[in-house]
Scaffold this motif. Structure first.
Motif, PDB file in Angstrom:
ATOM      1  N   MET A  22       0.803  -1.211   0.000  1.00 20.21           N
ATOM      2  CA  MET A  22       0.000   0.000   0.000  1.00 20.21           C
ATOM      3  C   MET A  22       0.843   1.271   0.000  1.00 20.21           C
ATOM      4  O   MET A  22       0.365   2.334  -0.370  1.00 20.21           O
ATOM      5  CB  MET A  22      -0.978   0.007   1.173  1.00 20.21           C
ATOM      6  N   THR A  23       2.086   1.194   0.445  1.00 18.30           N
ATOM      7  CA  THR A  23       2.963   2.359   0.370  1.00 18.30           C
ATOM      8  C   THR A  23       3.781   2.359  -0.918  1.00 18.30           C
ATOM      9  O   THR A  23       4.283   3.404  -1.332  1.00 18.30           O
ATOM     10  CB  THR A  23       3.928   2.419   1.579  1.00 18.30           C
TER      11      THR A  23
ATOM     12  N   PRO B 196      -1.860   5.019  -5.343  1.00 22.37           N
ATOM     13  CA  PRO B 196      -3.292   4.890  -5.043  1.00 22.37           C
ATOM     14  C   PRO B 196      -4.215   5.508  -6.077  1.00 22.37           C
ATOM     15  O   PRO B 196      -5.416   5.215  -6.087  1.00 22.37           O
ATOM     16  CB  PRO B 196      -3.425   5.613  -3.693  1.00 22.37           C
TER      17      PRO B 196
ATOM     18  N   TYR C 130      -8.513  -0.111  -8.447  1.00 24.72           N
ATOM     19  CA  TYR C 130      -7.435   0.604  -7.769  1.00 24.72           C
ATOM     20  C   TYR C 130      -6.913  -0.251  -6.613  1.00 24.72           C
ATOM     21  O   TYR C 130      -7.624  -1.147  -6.125  1.00 24.72           O
ATOM     22  CB  TYR C 130      -7.941   1.946  -7.250  1.00 24.72           C
TER      23      TYR C 130
ATOM     24  N   HIS D  16      -6.671   0.034  -3.462  1.00 23.87           N
ATOM     25  CA  HIS D  16      -7.475  -0.073  -2.232  1.00 23.87           C
ATOM     26  C   HIS D  16      -8.673  -1.007  -2.407  1.00 23.87           C
ATOM     27  O   HIS D  16      -9.287  -1.426  -1.417  1.00 23.87           O
ATOM     28  CB  HIS D  16      -7.951   1.316  -1.780  1.00 23.87           C
ATOM     29  N   GLN D  17      -8.999  -1.339  -3.651  1.00 31.99           N
ATOM     30  CA  GLN D  17     -10.116  -2.244  -3.905  1.00 31.99           C
ATOM     31  C   GLN D  17      -9.698  -3.711  -3.877  1.00 31.99           C
ATOM     32  O   GLN D  17     -10.539  -4.591  -4.028  1.00 31.99           O
ATOM     33  CB  GLN D  17     -10.754  -1.911  -5.257  1.00 31.99           C
TER      34      GLN D  17
ATOM     35  N   SER E 262      -7.682  -7.064  -2.006  1.00 36.27           N
ATOM     36  CA  SER E 262      -7.326  -7.624  -0.699  1.00 36.27           C
ATOM     37  C   SER E 262      -5.816  -7.569  -0.523  1.00 36.27           C
ATOM     38  O   SER E 262      -5.062  -7.313  -1.467  1.00 36.27           O
ATOM     39  CB  SER E 262      -7.800  -9.075  -0.608  1.00 36.27           C
TER      40      SER E 262
ATOM     41  N   ARG F 236      -2.960  -7.540  -3.466  1.00 36.60           N
ATOM     42  CA  ARG F 236      -1.990  -6.453  -3.620  1.00 36.60           C
ATOM     43  C   ARG F 236      -0.566  -7.007  -3.700  1.00 36.60           C
ATOM     44  O   ARG F 236       0.270  -6.496  -4.450  1.00 36.60           O
ATOM     45  CB  ARG F 236      -2.119  -5.452  -2.475  1.00 36.60           C
TER      46      ARG F 236
END
Length: 222
Positions: A102-103, A107, A153, A155-156, A158, A162
């Motif tokens: 996530m980083t 995003p 995207y 964030h959508q 799991s 990711r």
């Protein structure tokens, strides 16, 4: 068996308020073709710093190497290599799956566009071909419904998806070496097993070598 990367006498210091701090002290190892090397140690032992040095991503001049430190790819020195040499090395030859997707992921870009951008940055191909490559990579890392996922995207997705996306981006340009920095951290046991199995199968399919960074001996055994 031929060594494709040789790390010799690697020592790395960081400038701190009261002087310098040695993060890596005289590390030596070789990476062979189509093999997995596990780099194991507790948190703060310098595993990720070592991996970042292979990619030449450490912040300079805050970080510095000892005079006899050496990292060679096919007998060519990587430390202090030119910007052009490093651009051709990163992504095409050596690629990295960072610790926290996530980083590391953007995003505001879709899954497909992030893979497409990577391919077009490193290879001279058309947008159409790059988009097809993105779908092929999502299928390779066993992301279900790749066409639909490509338009989503980060964030959508799991946590496990990711991680698969990060692996797809890292392998998009067929690198010879994949550095996986704690790729199963924060995943539950089932998803962790799936990611480990995926990495093993991808190594066989793509003939790449893997540097696997972890603090978990149970993960190493798999």
């Amino acid at each position: 068996m031929k060594n494709i990367v040789e790390v010799k006498n690697l020592s790395i210091d960081f400038n701190v308020r009261n002087g310098t701090f040695r993060a890596v002290d005289n590390i030596n190892f070789d990476i062979q073709n189509n093999k997995t090397l596990a780099l194991v140690g507790e948190s703060g032992s310098g595993k990720s710093v070592t991996a970042m040095s292979i990619m030449q991503l450490l912040p300079m001049p805050q970080a510095s190497y000892s005079e006899n430190s050496s990292i060679k790819f096919e007998n060519k020195e990587i430390i202090n290599a030119s910007k052009q040499d490093l651009l051709s090395l990163r992504g095409n030859i050596i690629s990295m799956v960072f610790q926290e997707p996530m980083t590391a992921l953007n995003p505001v870009l879709t899954v497909g566009s992030q893979i497409t951008e990577t391919v077009m940055r490193h290879q001279n191909i058309s947008l159409k071909s790059a988009k097809k490559r993105a779908l092929d990579m999502l299928e390779l890392v066993k992301v279900p419904e790749p066409m639909r996922r490509a338009n989503q995207y980060p964030h959508q997705l799991s946590g496990g998806m990711r991680h698969r996306l990060m692996i797809a981006i890292a392998l998009a340009c067929d690198p010879q070496i994949l550095i996986a920095d704690e790729p199963t951290t924060a995943l539950d046991v089932t998803i962790q097993a799936e990611i480990l199995s995926l990495l093993n199968s991808l190594k066989k399919k793509t003939d790449c070598s893997i540097i696997f960074i972890t603090h978990d001996m149970a993960v190493v055994s798999q």
